[in-house]
Each structure stands twice: as structure tokens, then as C-alpha cells.
Design a protein around this motif. Structure first.
Motif, mmCIF file in Angstrom:
data_model
loop_
_atom_site.group_PDB
_atom_site.id
_atom_site.type_symbol
_atom_site.label_atom_id
_atom_site.label_comp_id
_atom_site.label_asym_id
_atom_site.label_seq_id
_atom_site.Cartn_x
_atom_site.Cartn_y
_atom_site.Cartn_z
ATOM 1 N N THR A 158 -2.555 -3.338 3.524
ATOM 2 C CA THR A 158 -1.043 -3.398 3.474
ATOM 3 C C THR A 158 -0.568 -2.275 4.406
ATOM 4 O O THR A 158 -1.283 -1.203 4.828
ATOM 5 N N ARG A 179 3.349 7.002 -3.826
ATOM 6 C CA ARG A 179 4.641 7.574 -4.122
ATOM 7 C C ARG A 179 4.735 7.687 -5.547
ATOM 8 O O ARG A 179 4.049 7.219 -6.318
ATOM 9 N N ASP A 195 0.306 5.099 7.070
ATOM 10 C CA ASP A 195 0.927 4.223 6.499
ATOM 11 C C ASP A 195 0.096 2.754 5.906
ATOM 12 O O ASP A 195 0.681 2.159 5.443
ATOM 13 N N ARG A 196 -1.044 2.873 6.340
ATOM 14 C CA ARG A 196 -1.896 1.813 6.302
ATOM 15 C C ARG A 196 -2.685 1.834 4.836
ATOM 16 O O ARG A 196 -3.422 2.945 4.736
ATOM 17 N N ARG A 197 -2.753 1.043 4.017
ATOM 18 C CA ARG A 197 -3.442 0.991 2.893
ATOM 19 C C ARG A 197 -4.638 -0.210 3.126
ATOM 20 O O ARG A 197 -4.534 -1.118 3.303
ATOM 21 N N TYR A 202 -3.602 4.371 -5.742
ATOM 22 C CA TYR A 202 -3.591 3.077 -5.598
ATOM 23 C C TYR A 202 -5.161 2.399 -5.216
ATOM 24 O O TYR A 202 -5.928 2.844 -4.816
ATOM 25 N N SER A 262 -6.923 5.321 -0.492
ATOM 26 C CA SER A 262 -6.318 6.183 -1.229
ATOM 27 C C SER A 262 -7.285 7.543 -1.535
ATOM 28 O O SER A 262 -6.732 8.743 -1.678
ATOM 29 N N ASP A 321 2.026 -0.377 3.209
ATOM 30 C CA ASP A 321 3.031 0.209 2.070
ATOM 31 C C ASP A 321 3.047 1.932 2.434
ATOM 32 O O ASP A 321 3.815 2.555 1.433
ATOM 33 N N GLY A 322 2.365 2.457 3.196
ATOM 34 C CA GLY A 322 2.660 3.760 3.191
ATOM 35 C C GLY A 322 1.628 4.780 2.171
ATOM 36 O O GLY A 322 0.869 4.025 1.457
ATOM 37 N N THR A 355 10.385 8.615 -1.198
ATOM 38 C CA THR A 355 10.441 7.396 -1.793
ATOM 39 C C THR A 355 10.021 7.171 -3.317
ATOM 40 O O THR A 355 9.103 7.712 -3.680
ATOM 41 N N GLU A 407 -1.855 -0.995 -5.465
ATOM 42 C CA GLU A 407 -0.761 -0.326 -5.998
ATOM 43 C C GLU A 407 -1.068 0.834 -6.861
ATOM 44 O O GLU A 407 -2.031 0.869 -7.512
ATOM 45 N N SER A 447 6.194 -0.275 -8.483
ATOM 46 C CA SER A 447 7.328 -1.476 -8.181
ATOM 47 C C SER A 447 8.435 -1.490 -9.124
ATOM 48 O O SER A 447 9.213 -2.010 -9.304
#
Length: 385
Positions: A207, A213, A346-348, A193, A369, A209-210, A384, A174, A136
Motif C-alpha cells: 500500500t 502513525r 510512503d510505500r508499505r 505495521y 516497517s 499508506d505512508g 497524522t 496496519e 484506523s
């Protein structure tokens, strides 16, 4: 039963540190010593930890420090194991890192503890700095530098480590990166994450968020040739490459080890997730102390493992091997998932690992993850940042 006894000698040298900071390092050291012993159990060498001496030297300071075990070492688990939390994240051992550093991340009551093991001279004089970068954009610096948080743990001379602590982040799924900077290079440690949050907090919602990253502080590394990436190839081997002249080295997580917890018949169960390709990625370890010195049987008790996705879809697995170790007191069953996931990339979310031991079932919740095909490892082609 004859067992090796490891005496832990702990020496603190903290200059101009606040009392609360010294207390934090002390509790981190006790936790680190216990983790050292648990790692030896998992690797097949049983070590009974005996705190024969706990020597605390506080330089240029006054007052007493209260010695308490952290809640991380006092966690009381539910009978089905559903509240079991991660204990330690390991990274590949790379001998050509500056100072031949060994790095790992452990759970504490109030945050994460990064352990940097190397020579005393390198940790004191190597001008090492450490920062935590969230994707972030937030950056967190520890209260004490590696040179201010030195610990000597072990026997027959022991080994030196610096224990650097970071507070828990937001209760969201995250990822983050730890930057370890020396005079010659930067080492980036990948935290999947779901592991920067306090595991005692309620699980956050899924989420979209993919995939994992990189942090914005790593923008200069975009592309495959800007940094050397190091992965674990097998339980005993990492991707060997000379990184001594590299300016940036990325260490992808190697294992996530979860707390052991009591199960039936006075046994204990622990779970390890491997981030490797060539070996089964899931390991279930059973532990017992048998008064008659009988080793585990390879065929009894029977175990089974499956992953339950957020949708309820079950992913079956196949047992790839069973081994008895630790003088016969431990048995490790390894599994590989054979079904494909129904969830989008893309699903967490949170997924459950169910482990059967005879007629009993135990479950461990973990972020997706660790369970995706890429095991939460950041893609080399990630656009990203």
C-alpha cells in the motif's frame, strides 16, 4: 554436558472467569514460559526448561481445563525458512516506570499476548487497564484484566506477570498502539505495521499508506514535549530518563525476534531485528549442541546477509562483529545494511531477508516497517493522527 535446569511453577488465580478464558490464559502461560527460556538462550545463558510442576489453581470455578500447547509453539517451518514468523517484540527496560514494569508482546495461535511483569501487589492492586488502539480508530479491550490474568513463573520464588491477550486484527499492513494505564500514568507501546495480523494468513498487498502513525487516541500528545519517548540505544542500554512523574510515556519497540528453525548439519538459525542506531541492527544466531563440547569457530561457517526489496533490488550488508556465547553453543553474527533503499518512504510492502550459511540460503519475509531507515518508528513530528 552440565546445563542449568529451570523449573517452572505456574499458579493461576482467576476469579469469576469463563472456562474458555481460563484455557486461553493457560496456553498463553505455557507459551510465555517457553519464550522465557528462548530469551535466555539468546542472551547467552542456556536454560533447559523442565516443567517439573505445573500447578493450576482455579478459584471459584469448577470443571477441568484442557492443557494444550498453542500452534505458536508447534509451528512446522519450511526447509528454507520462508514461512518463519515473529516470536516476540520487546520494549526498552525503564526502571522508573510504575511498578518497575517489564513489557513484551508475544505471538499466540489466535492473537497477541502482552506480558506485564511486576510485583504481585502492583499487578493486583495497581488498578491497571489495557487497551489496543489501531490507527484506523478501532479500540479493542481484552477479555480479562491484568488483575484477572496473574501468573507466577520461575524458580526460587519466581516472578509475577499478567498475560493479556488480544485477537489478531485485519490482514492488512496496519500499526497499532497498546495503552497501559495506571493510577499515575499511561504507557504507550508501539507495534510496527504488519504485526497485528495473523502471520499464517497470506501476505497482504503493498500500500501507499505512508510511514508509521500514532493512534487517534493519542491526539493529545501531538508535539515533542507532550510525552516522553524512550528508545533502545544499544543491546544493553535504553534511553535513560526519569519517567516517574510523566503522565504519558511512549516506548518504541526495541527488538523483533523471529522463530528459530532447523538448518543444515543439525544446527538452528534465528534472526533478531534491532531498533537502535548505535549498533548493527541485524543479528543472525546459529545454535548447535556439540557432543565434544567444542565452541563455534569464528570463521567457519561463513554467513552473509542481504535485504531484497519488493522491486527485487538487493541491499548489501557488512558484517560488524561475531561473538560466541551460551557456553560455546551459540554464535551471533551482526550486520549493518550499507546500501540505500529504492522504495519511496510512503510505500508499505513486504521485503525479504536472505541469510547465507555456507552454501545454503534461507529467507525470512518481514514488513518494510522493520527495514526502513526509521525502522518503522513513529516520527516525533508526525502530523497524522
Amino acid at each position: 554436558m552440565n546445563r542449568s535446569i529451570l523449573s517452572i511453577y505456574t499458579i493461576f488465580s482467576v476469579n469469576q472467569a469463563q472456562k474458555s478464558q481460563r484455557t486461553s490464559i493457560l496456553t498463553a502461560t505455557i507459551c510465555s514460559c517457553k519464550i522465557l527460556a528462548q530469551q535466555q538462550v539468546l542472551s547467552g545463558v542456556f536454560i533447559k526448561v523442565k516443567f517439573t510442576y505445573l500447578l493450576i489453581v482455579l478459584l471459584a470455578s469448577t470443571g477441568s481445563v484442557k492443557c494444550e500447547e498453542t500452534a505458536a509453539t508447534q509451528w512446522k517451518h519450511k526447509a528454507d525458512g520462508s514461512d518463519v514468523a515473529w516470536r516476540i517484540i520487546t520494549f526498552p527496560e525503564q526502571p522508573s516506570l510504575p511498578g518497575n514494569m517489564l513489557l513484551s508482546l508475544s505471538r499466540q495461535e489466535h492473537g497477541m499476548c502482552l506480558s506485564l511483569s511486576a510485583s504481585e501487589h502492583f499487578l493486583r492492586e495497581g488498578k491497571i487497564s489495557v487497551r489496543l488502539h489501531y490507527v484506523s480508530g478501532q479500540t479493542v479491550s481484552p477479555d480479562l484484566t491484568p488483575a484477572e490474568s496473574l501468573v507466577l513463573a520461575g524458580s526460587f520464588g519466581g516472578s509475577w506477570s499478567s498475560l493479556v491477550t488480544f485477537p489478531w486484527g485485519k490482514n492488512i499492513l496496519e500499526e497499532a498502539w497498546i495503552e497501559v494505564s495506571t493510577e499515575s500514568s499511561r504507557i504507550w507501546l508501539e507495534i510496527p505495521y504488519g504485526f497485528t495480523r495473523d502471520p499464517k494468513a497470506p501476505n497482504p498487498p503493498p500500500t501507499f499508506d505512508g510511514d508509521a502513525r500514532f493512534a487517534s487516541a493519542m491526539k493529545h500528545l501531538a508535539g515533542q514535549k507532550k510525552a516522553i519517548h524512550v528508545w533502545q540505544v544499544s543491546p544493553s542500554t535504553c534511553f535513560r530518563v526519569d519517567v516517574s512523574k510523566a503522565r504519558d510515556v511512549i516506548l518504541h519497540w526495541a527488538t523483533v525476534q523471529y522463530d528459530s528453525f532447523p538448518i543444515q548439519n543439525g544446527w538452528r538459525l534465528s534472526f533478531t531485528k534491532w531498533n537502535i542506531v548505535e549498533e548493527p541492527p541485524d543479528e543472525v544466531t546459529l545454535y548447535r549442541e556439540d557432543e565434544l563440547h567444542r565452541p563455534w569457530d569464528l570463521h567457519s561457517p561463513r554467513t552473509a546477509l542481504r535485504h531484497i526489496e519488493n522491486s527485487g533490488h538487493a541491499l548489501a550488508s557488512r558484517c560488524m562483529g561475531i561473538r560466541v556465547h551460551n557456553g560455546g553453543m551459540s554464535r551471533s553474527d551482526t550486520y549493518r545494511i550499507v546500501d540505500k533503499s529504492d522504495e519511496s518512504d510512503d510505500r508499505r510492502s513486504w521485503q525479504k531477508v536472505e541469510i547465507d550459511v555456507e552454501d545454503k540460503t534461507y529467507s525470512i519475509m518481514m514488513p518494510s516497517s522493520l527495514l526502513k531507515n526509521s525502522h518503522g518508528t513513529t516520527s516525533l513530528e508526525s502530523k497524522t493522527w
